[in-house]
Design an enzyme around this catalytic site. Structure first.
Site, PDB file in Angstrom:
ATOM      1  N   CYS A   1       1.036  -1.502   0.701  1.00 50.82           N
ATOM      2  CA  CYS A   1      -0.183   0.073   0.155  1.00 50.82           C
ATOM      3  C   CYS A   1       0.829   1.076   0.190  1.00 50.82           C
ATOM      4  O   CYS A   1       1.847   1.592   0.985  1.00 50.82           O
ATOM      5  CB  CYS A   1      -1.458  -0.232   0.928  1.00 50.82           C
ATOM      6  SG  CYS A   1      -1.459   1.525   1.236  1.00 50.82           S
TER       7      CYS A   1
ATOM      8  N   CYS B   1      -0.015   3.559   2.991  1.00 48.35           N
ATOM      9  CA  CYS B   1       0.455   3.272   4.367  1.00 48.35           C
ATOM     10  C   CYS B   1       1.543   3.586   4.466  1.00 48.35           C
ATOM     11  O   CYS B   1       2.456   4.199   5.030  1.00 48.35           O
ATOM     12  CB  CYS B   1       0.043   2.103   3.938  1.00 48.35           C
ATOM     13  SG  CYS B   1      -1.281   1.220   4.289  1.00 48.35           S
TER      14      CYS B   1
END
Length: 384
Positions: free
Chosen positions: A65, A68
């Site tokens: 991600c 993230c």
């Protein structure tokens, strides 16, 4: 061609100094992040066994991600800040691709997901991914559901720091029991307070005590069970300003309010007279016709963005007016130009009376179309 030995003379001392400064800055940044990360614990499947024994603030992430990774330094700062405050809240993060049983048990479907665990209760954080906002969320949720305001000076202080302020006025009563229950359910969104009647500003006069009052938009409104129904539902409807600037986080939070969202869509980079005119119409409907529309509509203005484009499966061109049904991903747009406040009122009344057709929605066919649209948008962005 210059001799090789002369190359050093071509490098300016200023450039050398700037490169040295840049290397120092990078080193300090890396060191700061490294130190901050020491206050965030990498968790695993055993978290299922310990989460009810202590207070935990946890980020659920996936290594692939991209957001993230961007968010990681902020999360480390949150851990360091809470530690420096002497907070009892432990901060951790879980790789959901490695520890799938935890992610499955807690229903984690998107990344990053942030949750606070307080004994048997789990609170989801859906606000801005900024340190200050997350810290404020932690302090609110881990404290008492209802905070007492002891005097007028503190009341003024609390009012000055809250755009929306819910206060229970009075002593013990069945209404207070309902209020505490509501606060326990909705504290994830905002703070709740209580006070005695003599603590209120002199300008505030109540017809009866006990009462639940919301202060917002420069005035106050009192809860009436016969008129407003369930207290929790009323708080859910009233926990936003009557007219406000909207973004994706705000819209997500409004999803539980049960209201339609009427907005003027604008292009802030290219403001126009038409944009200002439509915003003024929406604000007028919100303020001057509050008694007529406040139960069913939330009003605001919003920058044109990918969220709106994804909802209509096309491009929402500003300036314009659109009404969103957040409960089913539907939307309404005027069939005729909105020239006046009467045109806008007719449009809104038409929605409530079922005379204006809802577009979009979350039906099976619409979800398939939206999936293809999102995939196409992602591919286009990737080749841009």
């Amino acid at each position: 061609m210059l001799p090789r030995s002369g190359c050093k003379d071509l490098v300016s001392p200023c450039i050398v100094a700037r490169m040295a400064s840049l290397r120092f800055t990078c080193a300090v940044f890396v060191l700061t992040i490294t130190l901050a990360s020491a206050y965030v614990e990498q968790l695993d499947d055993t978290f299922k066994d310990i989460r009810k024994k202590e207070l935990w603030l946890v980020e659920f992430y996936a290594p692939w991600c991209a957001y993230c990774k961007t968010f990681e330094p902020v999360w480390f700062e949150v851990g360091a800040e809470l530690k420096s405050m002497g907070s009892d809240v432990n901060v951790g993060m879980i790789d959901c691709t490695s520890h799938t049983s935890v992610a499955s048990e807690l229903g984690i479907h998107g990344y990053p997901t942030i949750k606070l665990f307080k004994r048997d209760k789990v609170f989801s954080y859906n606000g801005p991914r900024q340190k200050a906002d997350i810290i404020e969320f932690v302090n609110r949720v881990t404290g008492p559901a209802v905070r007492a305001i002891p005097n007028q000076q503190m009341f003024q202080h609390v009012m000055s720091h809250n755009d929306i302020l819910f206060v229970y006025i009075g002593g013990s009563s069945p209404l207070k029991e309902k209020y505490v229950k509501t606060a326990s359910e909705l504290i994830v969104y905002l703070s709740f307070y209580s006070a005695l009647e003599n603590v209120l500003p002199k300008a505030v006069t109540l017809q009866e005590v006990p009462s639940v009052v919301v202060f917002k938009d420069g005035t106050f409104f009192t809860y009436n069970e016969e008129q407003h129904g369930d207290l929790t539902s009323w708080v859910n409807r009233e926990r936003f300003p009557t007219y406000t600037k909207l973004d994706s986080y705000t819209l997500y939070a409004m999803g539980d309010s049960g209201k339609l969202v009427a907005m003027a869509v604008e292009n802030e980079k290219k403001p126009s007279e038409e944009s200002i005119r439509l915003k003024t119409l929406i604000e007028t409907a919100a303020s001057e016709y509050k008694d007529h529309f406040s139960r069913d509509f939330q009003f605001g203005h919003m920058e044109e963005n990918s969220y709106l484009n994804g909802l209509v499966l096309g491009e929402v061109k500003a300036p314009c007016i659109i009404v969103l049904n957040l409960s089913n991903d539907g939307y309404y747009m005027p069939n005729q130009p909105v020239h006046s406040i009467q045109d806008l009122l007719s449009f809104l009344d038409g929605i409530l009376e079922g005379k204006v057709q809802q577009l979009g929605g979350n039906g099976f066919l619409q979800r398939i179309k939206r999936t293809f649209h999102d995939a196409k948008t992602t591919l286009t962005a990737g080749h841009a």
